[in-house]
Design a protein around this motif. Structure first.
Motif, short mmCIF file in Angstrom:
data_model
loop_
_atom_site.label_atom_id
_atom_site.label_comp_id
_atom_site.label_asym_id
_atom_site.label_seq_id
_atom_site.Cartn_x
_atom_site.Cartn_y
_atom_site.Cartn_z
N THR A 55 -1.62 -5.00 11.85
CA THR A 55 -3.02 -4.48 11.84
C THR A 55 -4.04 -5.00 10.59
OG1 THR A 55 -4.25 -2.39 11.68
CG2 THR A 55 -2.01 -2.41 10.66
N ARG A 56 -5.15 -5.38 10.84
CA ARG A 56 -5.85 -5.70 9.90
C ARG A 56 -6.97 -4.92 9.43
NH1 ARG A 56 -2.80 -9.35 8.07
NH2 ARG A 56 -4.68 -10.24 6.73
N GLU A 57 -6.77 -3.43 9.98
CA GLU A 57 -7.79 -2.23 9.58
C GLU A 57 -7.24 -1.92 8.33
OE1 GLU A 57 -9.91 0.12 8.75
OE2 GLU A 57 -10.03 -0.12 11.07
N PRO A 58 -8.15 -2.11 7.29
CA PRO A 58 -7.99 -1.65 5.99
C PRO A 58 -7.56 -0.07 5.57
CG PRO A 58 -10.32 -2.14 6.34
CD PRO A 58 -9.69 -2.53 7.41
N ARG A 59 -7.96 0.46 6.71
CA ARG A 59 -7.68 2.23 6.64
C ARG A 59 -6.35 2.34 7.11
NH1 ARG A 59 -12.53 4.69 9.92
NH2 ARG A 59 -12.13 2.97 11.07
N LEU A 62 0.30 1.82 3.99
CA LEU A 62 1.50 2.19 4.06
C LEU A 62 1.81 3.65 3.88
CD1 LEU A 62 2.84 -1.05 1.93
CD2 LEU A 62 3.20 -0.71 4.21
N ASN A 63 2.83 4.03 4.30
CA ASN A 63 3.30 5.34 4.10
C ASN A 63 4.29 5.60 2.94
OD1 ASN A 63 5.16 4.62 5.75
ND2 ASN A 63 5.17 6.52 6.75
N VAL A 64 4.57 4.44 2.20
CA VAL A 64 5.49 4.62 1.09
C VAL A 64 4.81 3.80 -0.07
CG1 VAL A 64 7.72 3.57 -0.01
CG2 VAL A 64 7.43 4.29 2.52
N CYS A 90 -2.31 -3.55 -7.98
CA CYS A 90 -1.00 -3.42 -7.90
C CYS A 90 -0.26 -2.27 -8.39
CB CYS A 90 -0.56 -4.75 -8.46
SG CYS A 90 -1.07 -4.85 -9.98
N ASP A 91 -1.10 -0.93 -8.44
CA ASP A 91 -0.34 0.19 -8.85
C ASP A 91 1.03 0.69 -8.20
OD1 ASP A 91 0.14 2.72 -9.79
OD2 ASP A 91 -1.66 3.49 -9.39
N PRO A 92 2.02 0.69 -8.80
CA PRO A 92 3.42 1.03 -8.05
C PRO A 92 3.27 2.33 -7.16
CG PRO A 92 4.00 0.25 -10.42
CD PRO A 92 2.38 0.59 -10.21
N GLY A 93 2.38 3.09 -7.52
CA GLY A 93 2.19 4.26 -6.95
C GLY A 93 1.11 4.40 -5.85
N ALA A 94 0.52 3.20 -5.37
CA ALA A 94 -0.73 3.07 -4.60
C ALA A 94 -0.04 2.96 -3.43
CB ALA A 94 -1.36 1.94 -4.95
N PHE A 95 -0.71 3.52 -2.40
CA PHE A 95 -0.60 3.06 -0.91
C PHE A 95 -1.62 2.00 -0.20
CE2 PHE A 95 0.86 7.31 -2.19
CZ PHE A 95 2.09 7.50 -1.45
N VAL A 96 -1.05 1.14 -0.13
CA VAL A 96 -2.05 -0.03 0.19
C VAL A 96 -2.05 -0.45 1.79
CG1 VAL A 96 -1.69 -0.95 -2.13
CG2 VAL A 96 -0.20 -1.79 -0.24
N PRO A 97 -3.05 -1.27 2.07
CA PRO A 97 -3.18 -1.79 3.18
C PRO A 97 -1.86 -2.56 4.01
CG PRO A 97 -5.14 -2.15 2.25
CD PRO A 97 -4.18 -2.01 1.20
N ARG A 98 -1.52 -2.01 5.27
CA ARG A 98 -0.05 -2.55 5.68
C ARG A 98 -0.31 -3.93 6.07
NH1 ARG A 98 0.00 2.09 9.16
NH2 ARG A 98 -0.11 0.93 11.26
N ALA A 99 -1.41 -4.60 6.12
CA ALA A 99 -1.62 -6.00 6.39
C ALA A 99 -1.01 -6.58 5.36
CB ALA A 99 -3.00 -6.58 6.52
N LEU A 100 -1.28 -6.11 4.08
CA LEU A 100 -0.78 -7.03 2.76
C LEU A 100 0.68 -7.19 2.80
CD1 LEU A 100 -3.23 -5.51 0.09
CD2 LEU A 100 -3.32 -7.86 1.12
N TYR A 101 1.47 -6.19 3.43
CA TYR A 101 2.84 -6.02 3.24
C TYR A 101 3.19 -7.11 4.37
CZ TYR A 101 7.56 -4.67 2.48
OH TYR A 101 8.83 -4.56 2.23
#
Length: 483
Positions: A55-59, A62-64, A90-101
């Motif tokens: 997915t490229r949807e920024p919303r 990741l749920n981890v 790159c905050d380790p506690g952040a939940f970032v867009p899945r596309a980046l993973y």
């Protein structure tokens, strides 16, 4: 220097997270030795994203937290380092867009391929595998376009599989207003822009789908048998608190009490139950295997839904947005099942188990993947079951494996075969087998087992070699990283 052509052939079917992590480990395990020829078979345009991270949807987040998503257990900060190198948060506690993973996984694979280019070979064959058969000591993998490739060892990294549609009446499954797979490219684009929508399922996929579809003037109705929503992660994730020892063998009632008491203790002492529940993660598989078959069945039919909504949580931002949509009336969540459907103008009139009828422009299936191997529509899996190369896992869920992930054939005692799986196909044996921390550990174990197996093969492999026209092309150039 190109590696010698005598390397053992390892075919990995699937190039999502599980397939990419296995391939990366296979390359890294080569060390200074002559390594394998690894072929990723997957119809996707590039390895890494798979379905979960395409997915490229920024919303779609990741749920981890990012700090727990490193590809290798010994490098837990790998993902945050990848983000930092690209100037991204790159905050380790952040939940970032899945596309980046998905981009990160592709980068991990490329790095492993570059580091071992002189002694191993990696290729991506854009194709769908539809059948596998034994060929001497190895396998032949048949592709949808008629080609065949040989394998000295095989890894099925096929992911969660096709969505479960057995709940849908026949009249719904045949309707153009039915979205069977919300993750299929362009699937949600076919939903009428102003009509109400019914989403079946109230888990993590529903949250993503509902937030994508919710808007003023439309109601997204979400229903499931239990009507439960996933809980949210804490705004500041805490470290897991290990649970107290549990005497084995254990009964479900005793285990249920232990889980609840540990969560309650963490809530009293730390102000949050989440760290207590997360503490069970490292022992879940072992305790699951200690339960009797009857207790496992009881858990799956009664306790599983409650476990899932506490164990598989929403990113805080998504939970807040979903709460706001529910408060605004653009999303409505309730218990219910679909009992009937009929055409109604341009949409559908859907009857629910509570007697109500909803008129909607589309029904979106967010009920999750089909767990039963015997009901899978995947031709590869169906043929492997029919030919006895694999057998269903416990309770019919996924596939049966040994402790390393080696696939067990239908006939017990027929000897080990050089075929493995990981991730979702092992859910019946492990219960929890779909998150990255579990998959990366399994990928390392599978790669080590494959490496050990192919190292002792005779010099002249008897697996059928691929015809010249079927040779996979090298891995494509990397895609641009989104900003």
């Amino acid at each position: 220097m190109r590696p010698s052509s005598t390397g053992r052939r390892v075919v990995v079917v699937g190039a999502g997270a599980a397939g990419v992590l296995v391939a990366a480990h296979l390359l890294r395990d080569a060390g200074n030795r002559h390594g394998p020829r690894v072929t990723l078979v997957d119809p996707g345009p590039r390895p890494g994203p798979g379905i979960a991270y395409a997915t490229r949807e920024p919303r779609h987040l990741l749920n981890v937290p990012a700090g727990r998503m490193g590809a290798f257990a010994e490098e837990p900060g790998g993902f945050t380092a990848f983000l930092a190198a690209r100037g991204l948060p790159c905050d380790p506690g952040a939940f970032v867009p899945r596309a980046l993973y998905g981009d990160y996984l592709e980068d991990v694979l490329r790095a492993a391929a570059r580091a071992t280019a002189d002694r191993a070979r990696l290729s991506h064959l854009r194709a769908s595998a539809v059948r596998v058969g034994r060929a001497g000591a190895g396998f032949t993998v048949a592709l949808a376009d008629g080609r065949r490739i040989g394998a000295d060892a095989l890894v099925l990294a096929t992911g969660a599989g096709a969505p479960r549609v057995g709940w849908a009446p026949a009249g719904l499954r045949g309707s153009p207003a039915f979205v069977a797979d919300p993750w299929a490219p362009g699937a949600l684009g076919a939903v009428p822009p102003s009509a109400d929508v019914l989403v079946v399922g109230t888990g993590l996929t529903m949250a993503d789908t509902a937030l994508h579809l919710a808007r003023r003037g439309r109601v997204v109705h979400a229903v499931s048998r239990h009507g439960l929503l996933p809980h949210a992660h804490a705004a500041v994730p805490a470290a897991a608190v290990p649970p107290p020892p549990v005497a084995e063998p254990v009964e479900l009632a005793a285990l249920r009490r232990a889980v609840l008491r540990h969560a309650a203790r963490c809530r009293r002492e730390r102000g949050d139950w989440r760290a207590g529940l997360d503490g069970w993660r490292s022992v879940t598989a072992r305790l699951w295997q200690c339960l009797s078959t009857e207790d496992q069945a009881t858990f799956l039919s009664g306790d599983r839904a409650l476990w899932d909504v506490h164990r598989h949580r929403l990113p805080p931002a998504c939970a807040d947005a979903l709460d706001a949509a529910c408060a605004a009336g653009t999303v409505a969540v309730r218990r219910g099942e679909v009992t009937g459907v009929r055409p109604d103008g341009a949409g559908l009139a859907v009857r629910l188990s509570d007697g109500r009828t909803l008129t909607v422009g589309a029904v979106v299936n967010c009920a999750g993947a089909e767990p039963a191997a015997a009901r899978s529509p995947d031709p590869l899996l169906r043929s492997a079951l029919a030919d006895g190369l694999v057998r269903p896992g416990p309770h019919g869920i996924g596939l049966a494996t040994d402790g390393t992930g080696r696939l067990l054939p239908a006939v017990a005692g027929s000897g080990p075969q050089p075929a493995w799986t990981l991730g979702a196909p092992r859910r019946g044996s492990l219960l929890e087998s779909t998150a990255i921390p579990e998959i990366r550990a399994q990928a390392a174990a599978v790669a080590a087992a494959v490496t050990a197996a192919v190292t002792v093969l005779p010099a002249a492999s008897r697996a059928v070699p691929p015809p010249a026209a079927a040779l996979p092309r090298p891995l494509p150039r990397p895609a641009a990283t989104p900003t």
